[in-house]
Design a protein around this motif. Structure first.
Motif, PDB file in Angstrom:
ATOM      1  N   ASP A  78       0.807  -1.216   0.000  1.00 20.05           N
ATOM      2  CA  ASP A  78       0.000   0.000   0.000  1.00 20.05           C
ATOM      3  C   ASP A  78       0.843   1.270   0.000  1.00 20.05           C
ATOM      4  N   ARG A  79       2.181   1.136  -0.063  1.00 27.20           N
ATOM      5  CA  ARG A  79       3.038   2.317  -0.111  1.00 27.20           C
ATOM      6  C   ARG A  79       3.026   2.921  -1.509  1.00 27.20           C
ATOM      7  N   PRO A  80       3.225   4.241  -1.623  1.00 30.70           N
ATOM      8  CA  PRO A  80       3.235   4.887  -2.944  1.00 30.70           C
ATOM      9  C   PRO A  80       4.367   4.355  -3.817  1.00 30.70           C
ATOM     10  N   LEU A  81       4.122   4.335  -5.104  1.00 37.04           N
ATOM     11  CA  LEU A  81       5.138   3.876  -6.048  1.00 37.04           C
ATOM     12  C   LEU A  81       6.402   4.716  -5.948  1.00 37.04           C
ATOM     13  N   THR A  82       6.261   5.996  -5.653  1.00 42.16           N
ATOM     14  CA  THR A  82       7.439   6.862  -5.544  1.00 42.16           C
ATOM     15  C   THR A  82       8.425   6.345  -4.500  1.00 42.16           C
ATOM     16  N   GLU A  83       7.915   5.787  -3.412  1.00 32.79           N
ATOM     17  CA  GLU A  83       8.803   5.276  -2.375  1.00 32.79           C
ATOM     18  C   GLU A  83       9.570   4.050  -2.870  1.00 32.79           C
ATOM     19  N   ALA A  84       8.938   3.227  -3.708  1.00 29.62           N
ATOM     20  CA  ALA A  84       9.629   2.064  -4.266  1.00 29.62           C
ATOM     21  C   ALA A  84      10.750   2.507  -5.201  1.00 29.62           C
ATOM     22  N   LEU A  85      10.478   3.507  -6.036  1.00 22.03           N
ATOM     23  CA  LEU A  85      11.501   3.995  -6.969  1.00 22.03           C
ATOM     24  C   LEU A  85      12.663   4.633  -6.207  1.00 22.03           C
ATOM     25  N   LEU A  86      12.350   5.400  -5.169  1.00 25.73           N
ATOM     26  CA  LEU A  86      13.409   6.000  -4.354  1.00 25.73           C
ATOM     27  C   LEU A  86      14.224   4.939  -3.633  1.00 25.73           C
ATOM     28  N   LEU A  87      13.550   3.920  -3.141  1.00 27.70           N
ATOM     29  CA  LEU A  87      14.241   2.861  -2.408  1.00 27.70           C
ATOM     30  C   LEU A  87      15.237   2.130  -3.306  1.00 27.70           C
ATOM     31  N   GLY A 115       1.536  -9.526   6.064  1.00 29.44           N
ATOM     32  CA  GLY A 115       2.123 -10.738   6.601  1.00 29.44           C
ATOM     33  C   GLY A 115       3.456 -11.088   5.984  1.00 29.44           C
ATOM     34  N   LEU A 116       4.070 -10.144   5.230  1.00 31.25           N
ATOM     35  CA  LEU A 116       5.350 -10.334   4.538  1.00 31.25           C
ATOM     36  C   LEU A 116       5.252 -11.386   3.443  1.00 31.25           C
ATOM     37  N   ASN A 117       4.045 -11.680   2.960  1.00 26.02           N
ATOM     38  CA  ASN A 117       3.891 -12.576   1.822  1.00 26.02           C
ATOM     39  C   ASN A 117       4.172 -11.809   0.532  1.00 26.02           C
ATOM     40  N   VAL A 118       4.938 -12.424  -0.361  1.00 25.66           N
ATOM     41  CA  VAL A 118       5.293 -11.771  -1.622  1.00 25.66           C
ATOM     42  C   VAL A 118       4.059 -11.719  -2.528  1.00 25.66           C
ATOM     43  N   VAL A 119       3.686 -10.505  -2.923  1.00 27.42           N
ATOM     44  CA  VAL A 119       2.535 -10.342  -3.817  1.00 27.42           C
ATOM     45  C   VAL A 119       2.956  -9.799  -5.178  1.00 27.42           C
ATOM     46  N   GLY A 120       4.217  -9.449  -5.333  1.00 30.36           N
ATOM     47  CA  GLY A 120       4.666  -8.931  -6.619  1.00 30.36           C
ATOM     48  C   GLY A 120       6.109  -8.493  -6.569  1.00 30.36           C
ATOM     49  N   ASN A 121       6.518  -7.847  -7.640  1.00 36.03           N
ATOM     50  CA  ASN A 121       7.908  -7.448  -7.820  1.00 36.03           C
ATOM     51  C   ASN A 121       7.923  -6.181  -8.665  1.00 36.03           C
ATOM     52  N   ILE A 122       8.729  -5.209  -8.270  1.00 34.73           N
ATOM     53  CA  ILE A 122       8.901  -3.980  -9.056  1.00 34.73           C
ATOM     54  C   ILE A 122      10.384  -3.830  -9.353  1.00 34.73           C
ATOM     55  N   SER A 123      10.721  -3.611 -10.620  1.00 36.02           N
ATOM     56  CA  SER A 123      12.122  -3.462 -11.022  1.00 36.02           C
ATOM     57  C   SER A 123      12.311  -2.129 -11.730  1.00 36.02           C
ATOM     58  N   THR A 124      13.569  -1.769 -11.928  1.00 36.22           N
ATOM     59  CA  THR A 124      13.848  -0.519 -12.634  1.00 36.22           C
ATOM     60  C   THR A 124      13.374  -0.582 -14.081  1.00 36.22           C
ATOM     61  N   VAL A 125      13.310  -1.779 -14.655  1.00 32.71           N
ATOM     62  CA  VAL A 125      12.815  -1.912 -16.031  1.00 32.71           C
ATOM     63  C   VAL A 125      11.359  -1.474 -16.123  1.00 32.71           C
ATOM     64  N   ASP A 126      10.607  -1.611 -15.033  1.00 28.40           N
ATOM     65  CA  ASP A 126       9.195  -1.226 -15.043  1.00 28.40           C
ATOM     66  C   ASP A 126       9.013   0.274 -15.166  1.00 28.40           C
ATOM     67  N   VAL A 127      10.093   1.046 -15.052  1.00 28.41           N
ATOM     68  CA  VAL A 127       9.998   2.494 -15.246  1.00 28.41           C
ATOM     69  C   VAL A 127       9.543   2.804 -16.668  1.00 28.41           C
ATOM     70  N   LEU A 136       2.586   7.539 -10.285  1.00 29.78           N
ATOM     71  CA  LEU A 136       3.547   7.772  -9.215  1.00 29.78           C
ATOM     72  C   LEU A 136       2.843   8.012  -7.881  1.00 29.78           C
ATOM     73  N   LYS A 137       1.602   8.481  -7.939  1.00 28.05           N
ATOM     74  CA  LYS A 137       0.855   8.745  -6.704  1.00 28.05           C
ATOM     75  C   LYS A 137       0.056   7.537  -6.248  1.00 28.05           C
ATOM     76  N   SER A 138       0.042   6.482  -7.057  1.00 26.44           N
ATOM     77  CA  SER A 138      -0.735   5.300  -6.701  1.00 26.44           C
ATOM     78  C   SER A 138       0.104   4.347  -5.865  1.00 26.44           C
ATOM     79  N   SER A 139      -0.522   3.277  -5.416  1.00 23.91           N
ATOM     80  CA  SER A 139       0.160   2.302  -4.572  1.00 23.91           C
ATOM     81  C   SER A 139       1.003   1.350  -5.423  1.00 23.91           C
ATOM     82  N   CYS A 140       1.927   0.681  -4.770  1.00 23.86           N
ATOM     83  CA  CYS A 140       2.754  -0.319  -5.458  1.00 23.86           C
ATOM     84  C   CYS A 140       1.888  -1.440  -6.014  1.00 23.86           C
ATOM     85  N   MET A 141       0.859  -1.831  -5.269  1.00 22.56           N
ATOM     86  CA  MET A 141      -0.008  -2.903  -5.727  1.00 22.56           C
ATOM     87  C   MET A 141      -0.769  -2.492  -6.974  1.00 22.56           C
TER      88      MET A 141
END
Length: 513
Positions: free
Chosen positions: A284-293, A308-320, A332-337
């Motif tokens: 539920d964190r913003p996509l911007t935080e994933a890109l910054l991380l 619960g720390l269950n893997v629900v997906g993956n975001i990579s730099t290629v997804d930019v 960029l204002k939406s959630s990672c999910m």
């Protein structure tokens, strides 16, 4: 991660809007004919005209409902059991030791993409997106040169995007440069590659002559290098060898190399590769935080997890690549999910079939199964989860009988005979910056997508570690008597070269893990 994939950046908002418009347009003639057959009175037509709210309440059916998953479990098993070249020995490599194969034999000159230092970032991005299997553009000083001065890849594109939208945190030395680039971008002025060289920290350019053997390449890759330039006798670049290209080579030609093929049947738990300390982000964190991380930690991809720390997906730099159009910047204002659902949707639009994330394995997965997933998804790493899916129809990974007594605790990668000592670091929410136009918003517009609503979202497990292509090539090197350096040194170097307001919180948390 060298991960990586052929890219076609299309805005998600435009994609979903186009799909709705096409569906609405196709249904309009039918509705008009039905209305005309019932009556020809204008007043009657106006009385039955649907309002905007009614149209939103009963949207037209999505074409996604008629597509099938593009990467099924059966397809994965077929790939694992019958790789393209593994059915019959390749005469080109039969009877040879892989350490004697020349890197020039894997060079593909047609895959080399060139850009000049004065080429605009926009044009360089188009070169990066357009049929580029190496996921990199080589940058030269003059148009006639065949010597690479630097590179432009998705990590650079991510850093550039963060500067343009005002999310980067430069040091005092680069504040003026960052502001100038942001102003030019907002004014739609061309920005040459020459001006963005300091935005991201790059790994050293490693070059090998075409007659060098693969043992030197594997040693470099196993030490944490992600790509190697192949040069001719005159010093011209004739190919780019990536970690993914080499992993694919070993997978397709394993029947010719028994030393490699024997490793594929081993369990990840027994091989003791990978790491337990991972960095993830909540869905539920913003996509911007994933890109910054990813930018601040020098990562090419991160896992997206639920509460619960269950893997629900993956975001990579290629997804930019999905953010290269102005219409897609609201993502960029939406959630990672939500961004993951957009990635899967656009992938389905491109191929006519839906897909779901398969970026995870478990400690009882074989190395062959892990490599098959890396090759199929063109990813740089696989997330190790605590257990496989209980679903018999589409398991996340083959269930192999553990070698330990019944009732014993399952062990994670590298922790044979003991409970897993894994640590997943999820950074706290980033504080809003007054200089950031996106973070100054009071709330994020897009709602979080429920993980269960995505196909395959419940097929993973609790995140306990990660296995990357660097780890696998490091294993190949050591098993053949080579001596690669510790890849953690390269990772630490990339992290030290980054600077951001996020770093203090992560670094202060690491000693307690």
């Amino acid at each position: 991660m060298d991960s990586d994939a052929a890219a076609k950046g299309t805005g998600s908002a435009a994609t979903s809007s186009s799909s709705s418009s096409l569906a609405a347009a196709s249904s309009a003639p039918m509705e008009r004919n039905n209305s005309q057959s019932s009556t020809h009175k204008p007043g009657h037509l106006a009385a039955h005209r649907q309002s905007f709210v009614e149209n939103q309440r009963y949207p037209p059916p999505s074409p996604r409902d008629r597509r099938h998953p593009s990467f099924t479990q059966q397809a994965l098993l077929d790939l694992m059991n019958h790789p393209p070249s593994n059915r019959h020995p390749n005469p080109r490599y039969a009877g040879r030791d892989w350490r004697d194969v020349g890197v020039g034999e894997l060079a593909v000159p047609e895959d080399v993409r060139w850009a000049d230092l004065d080429l605009s970032v926009q044009d360089a991005t188009m070169l990066l997106l357009k049929q580029n299997p190496t996921n990199v553009v080589l940058v030269r000083e003059t148009p006639s040169s065949k010597t690479a001065f630097t590179t432009f890849d998705y990590t650079d594109l991510n850093a550039y995007l963060l500067v343009v939208v005002g999310l980067a945190n430069p040091d005092e030395e680069h504040v003026g440069l960052y502001n100038e680039i942001s102003k030019k971008a907002q004014a739609q002025e061309d920005i040459p590659l020459r001006e963005i060289q300091s935005l991201s920290r790059k790994e050293e350019l490693v070059a090998l002559p075409a007659d060098a053997t693969l043992d030197r390449a594997v040693e470099a890759f196993g030490s944490g290098i992600h790509r190697i330039l192949i040069i001719s006798e005159t010093g011209d670049v004739i190919g780019v060898l990536t970690q993914l290209r080499l992993i694919e080579f070993f997978w397709n030609e394993a029947v010719n190399f028994p030393a490699i093929e024997r490793l594929y049947v081993s369990l990840l738990r027994d091989l003791q590769i990978g790491t337990h300390q991972t960095i993830a982000i909540n869905l539920d964190r913003p996509l911007t935080e994933a890109l910054l991380l990813m930018h601040n930690e020098g990562l090419t991809s991160i896992a997206v997890v639920d509460q619960g720390l269950n893997v629900v997906g993956n975001i990579s730099t290629v997804d930019v690549k999905h953010l290269t159009h102005a219409a897609s910047l609201p993502l960029l204002k939406s959630s990672c999910m939500n961004f993951i659902s957009v990635i899967l949707s656009e992938r389905g639009m491109e191929h006519g079939r839906d897909s779901f994330p398969v970026f995870h394995v478990n400690p009882y997965s074989t190395l062959g199964h892990t490599v098959a997933k890396l090759v199929a998804t063109k990813s740089h790493r696989m997330w190790v989860v605590e257990s496989a899916s209980p679903s018999p129809s589409a398991p996340a990974t083959p269930l192999l009988q553990p070698s330990q007594p019944a009732g014993a605790l399952p062990t994670a990668v590298g922790a044979v005979g003991s409970p897993p000592l894994s640590s997943v670091l999820i950074p706290p929410p980033a504080a809003a910056s007054p200089q950031s136009p996106l973070q100054s918003q009071a709330s994020f517009a897009a709602a979080t997508v429920i993980p269960g609503g995505l196909p395959g979202a419940r097929l993973s497990g609790r995140l306990t570690g990660v296995v990357s292509m660097t780890d696998i090539l490091n294993l190949f090197a050591k098993s053949s008597g080579l001596r690669p350096s510790d890849p953690s040194e390269q990772r630490a170097r990339r992290r030290r070269s980054s600077s951001s307001s996020v770093r203090p919180s992560l670094d202060s948390a690491r000693p307690t893990l």
